[in-house]
Write a protein that holds these residues in place. Structure first.
Motif, PDB file in Angstrom:
ATOM      1  N   UNK A  34       0.825  -1.201   0.000  1.00 54.84           N
ATOM      2  CA  UNK A  34       0.000   0.000   0.000  1.00 54.84           C
ATOM      3  C   UNK A  34       0.863   1.257   0.000  1.00 54.84           C
ATOM      4  N   UNK A  35       1.994   1.198   0.690  1.00 49.64           N
ATOM      5  CA  UNK A  35       2.909   2.341   0.698  1.00 49.64           C
ATOM      6  C   UNK A  35       3.536   2.543  -0.675  1.00 49.64           C
ATOM      7  N   UNK A  36       3.769   1.448  -1.382  1.00 53.82           N
ATOM      8  CA  UNK A  36       4.246   1.545  -2.764  1.00 53.82           C
ATOM      9  C   UNK A  36       3.180   2.225  -3.622  1.00 53.82           C
ATOM     10  N   UNK A  37       1.908   1.845  -3.430  1.00 50.31           N
ATOM     11  CA  UNK A  37       0.823   2.482  -4.176  1.00 50.31           C
ATOM     12  C   UNK A  37       0.789   3.982  -3.906  1.00 50.31           C
ATOM     13  N   UNK A  38       0.963   4.372  -2.649  1.00 47.91           N
ATOM     14  CA  UNK A  38       0.988   5.791  -2.304  1.00 47.91           C
ATOM     15  C   UNK A  38       2.092   6.520  -3.068  1.00 47.91           C
ATOM     16  N   UNK A  39       3.251   5.901  -3.136  1.00 51.14           N
ATOM     17  CA  UNK A  39       4.378   6.553  -3.817  1.00 51.14           C
ATOM     18  C   UNK A  39       4.109   6.647  -5.324  1.00 51.14           C
ATOM     19  N   UNK A  40       3.564   5.598  -5.902  1.00 56.26           N
ATOM     20  CA  UNK A  40       3.225   5.629  -7.331  1.00 56.26           C
ATOM     21  C   UNK A  40       2.244   6.756  -7.624  1.00 56.26           C
ATOM     22  N   UNK A  41       1.231   6.881  -6.763  1.00 54.87           N
ATOM     23  CA  UNK A  41       0.226   7.923  -6.955  1.00 54.87           C
ATOM     24  C   UNK A  41       0.835   9.316  -6.809  1.00 54.87           C
ATOM     25  N   UNK A  42       1.734   9.479  -5.841  1.00 55.18           N
ATOM     26  CA  UNK A  42       2.342  10.787  -5.623  1.00 55.18           C
ATOM     27  C   UNK A  42       3.198  11.204  -6.808  1.00 55.18           C
ATOM     28  N   UNK A  43       3.739  10.209  -7.521  1.00 59.76           N
ATOM     29  CA  UNK A  43       4.564  10.472  -8.707  1.00 59.76           C
ATOM     30  C   UNK A  43       3.734  10.461  -9.986  1.00 59.76           C
ATOM     31  N   UNK A  44       2.409  10.259  -9.820  1.00 61.90           N
ATOM     32  CA  UNK A  44       1.476  10.197 -10.949  1.00 61.90           C
ATOM     33  C   UNK A  44       1.869   9.123 -11.957  1.00 61.90           C
ATOM     34  N   UNK A  45       2.314   7.987 -11.434  1.00 67.85           N
ATOM     35  CA  UNK A  45       2.630   6.836 -12.274  1.00 67.85           C
ATOM     36  C   UNK A  45       1.397   5.948 -12.355  1.00 67.85           C
ATOM     37  N   UNK A  46       1.069   5.529 -13.560  1.00 68.94           N
ATOM     38  CA  UNK A  46      -0.208   4.865 -13.829  1.00 68.94           C
ATOM     39  C   UNK A  46      -0.126   3.366 -13.550  1.00 68.94           C
ATOM     40  N   UNK A  47       0.004   3.032 -12.280  1.00 66.98           N
ATOM     41  CA  UNK A  47       0.092   1.633 -11.863  1.00 66.98           C
ATOM     42  C   UNK A  47      -0.909   1.367 -10.742  1.00 66.98           C
ATOM     43  N   UNK A  48      -1.461   0.175 -10.754  1.00 66.92           N
ATOM     44  CA  UNK A  48      -2.293  -0.292  -9.662  1.00 66.92           C
ATOM     45  C   UNK A  48      -1.603  -1.460  -8.968  1.00 66.92           C
ATOM     46  N   UNK A  49      -1.483  -1.371  -7.658  1.00 64.73           N
ATOM     47  CA  UNK A  49      -0.848  -2.422  -6.862  1.00 64.73           C
ATOM     48  C   UNK A  49      -1.906  -3.410  -6.375  1.00 64.73           C
ATOM     49  N   UNK A  50      -1.608  -4.677  -6.502  1.00 60.96           N
ATOM     50  CA  UNK A  50      -2.451  -5.731  -5.947  1.00 60.96           C
ATOM     51  C   UNK A  50      -1.634  -6.505  -4.919  1.00 60.96           C
ATOM     52  N   UNK A  51      -2.156  -6.604  -3.719  1.00 65.52           N
ATOM     53  CA  UNK A  51      -1.488  -7.346  -2.662  1.00 65.52           C
ATOM     54  C   UNK A  51      -2.052  -8.759  -2.636  1.00 65.52           C
ATOM     55  N   UNK A  52      -1.262  -9.721  -3.066  1.00 65.48           N
ATOM     56  CA  UNK A  52      -1.654 -11.129  -3.021  1.00 65.48           C
ATOM     57  C   UNK A  52      -0.789 -11.860  -2.005  1.00 65.48           C
ATOM     58  N   UNK A  53      -0.756 -11.303  -0.803  1.00 63.68           N
ATOM     59  CA  UNK A  53      -0.011 -11.921   0.285  1.00 63.68           C
ATOM     60  C   UNK A  53      -0.926 -12.741   1.164  1.00 63.68           C
ATOM     61  N   UNK A  54      -0.480 -13.919   1.558  1.00 64.77           N
ATOM     62  CA  UNK A  54      -1.258 -14.820   2.411  1.00 64.77           C
ATOM     63  C   UNK A  54      -0.408 -15.218   3.610  1.00 64.77           C
ATOM     64  N   UNK A  55      -0.887 -14.924   4.793  1.00 60.63           N
ATOM     65  CA  UNK A  55      -0.137 -15.267   5.998  1.00 60.63           C
ATOM     66  C   UNK A  55       0.085 -16.771   6.092  1.00 60.63           C
ATOM     67  N   UNK A  56       1.308 -17.153   6.410  1.00 58.03           N
ATOM     68  CA  UNK A  56       1.649 -18.564   6.557  1.00 58.03           C
ATOM     69  C   UNK A  56       2.015 -19.246   5.253  1.00 58.03           C
ATOM     70  N   UNK A  57       1.995 -18.520   4.152  1.00 63.26           N
ATOM     71  CA  UNK A  57       2.223 -19.140   2.841  1.00 63.26           C
ATOM     72  C   UNK A  57       3.648 -19.663   2.702  1.00 63.26           C
ATOM     73  N   UNK A  58       3.750 -20.860   2.145  1.00 57.71           N
ATOM     74  CA  UNK A  58       5.039 -21.448   1.774  1.00 57.71           C
ATOM     75  C   UNK A  58       5.191 -21.369   0.262  1.00 57.71           C
TER      76      UNK A  58
END
Length: 230
Positions: free
Chosen positions: A72-96
């Protein structure tokens, strides 16, 4: 986080503990599947490029609000720089790495421009054979490339405490730079550089970063991610 940024920042899975996943009711699984379909459809309908963070609890932001985790912090930085990217977080706790490989196909149902692979820490903490961890990571890289050869893959390096012995710990650390070199992909040398082992930057478990810790992780990621943005 601003409202438009919060709406833009989408999560596939939020803080799903590994042990509870096994007994999740069917309706929960169906709801997740529906949400994934909606995310994929939304991605197809926009001209924005997609950065997908594929990882474990470190990516998911275990113990924090979603806007405090480093994706989400990466998304904030992208937005502040007006870079046209959408971040998706596909993190799962405990994932191997094995679990990640098993769920990869549906993650790749949408177009991904940058794929940040952050898995392996749970393998190391559980003493999974190093050959298995290496094999699973390689298969994930191969599958991403098979789906879309133009997807830029970034590998996050990981280190573990010496609980499993010095030989295992040293060999585990070598997996990530060796895979990055073999596959000619950028490497984040150590995701938790400047955070690991510092009590005030980690939660009480000593493993997961605090909100302040995630700011440092964001900078570690950004240093490698930024040159790979078009």
């Amino acid at each position: 986080m601003k409202l438009h940024t919060l709406l833009k920042f989408r999560y596939f899975l939020l803080f799903i503990l590994m042990l509870s996943c096994k007994d999740a009711p069917k309706r929960e699984s169906e709801a997740i599947s529906e949400q994934q379909t909606e995310n994929a459809t939304a991605s197809e309908e926009t001209s924005e490029k997609t950065i997908l963070f594929f990882g474990d609890s470190l990516t998911a932001g275990y113990g924090l609000d979603m806007e405090e985790a480093f994706p989400a912090l990466i998304q904030d930085r992208l937005d502040s720089l007006e870079l046209d990217y959408t971040v998706i977080n596909s993190g799962v706790s405990g994932e191997t790495t094995s679990g990640g490989l098993n769920r990869l196909d549906w993650v790749l149902n949408q177009e991904v421009d940058v794929f940040v692979l952050e898995l392996g820490a749970n393998d190391g903490l559980r003493g999974v054979p190093l050959t298995e961890t290496r094999k699973n990571l390689q298969q994930i890289i191969d599958k991403v490339r098979e789906k879309n050869p133009d997807t830029r893959i970034i590998l996050a390096g990981m280190q573990i405490p010496p609980n499993m012995g010095p030989e295992y710990t040293a060999e585990f650390r070598k997996i990530f730079p060796e895979l990055a070199e073999k596959n000619d992909i950028p490497l984040i040398p150590f995701l938790l550089e400047g955070v690991a082992g510092i009590p005030e930057l980690n939660l009480e478990d000593g493993i997961h970063p605090t909100a302040e810790g995630h700011k440092i992780v964001r900078d570690n990621v950004w240093e490698v991610l930024e040159p790979n943005l078009q």
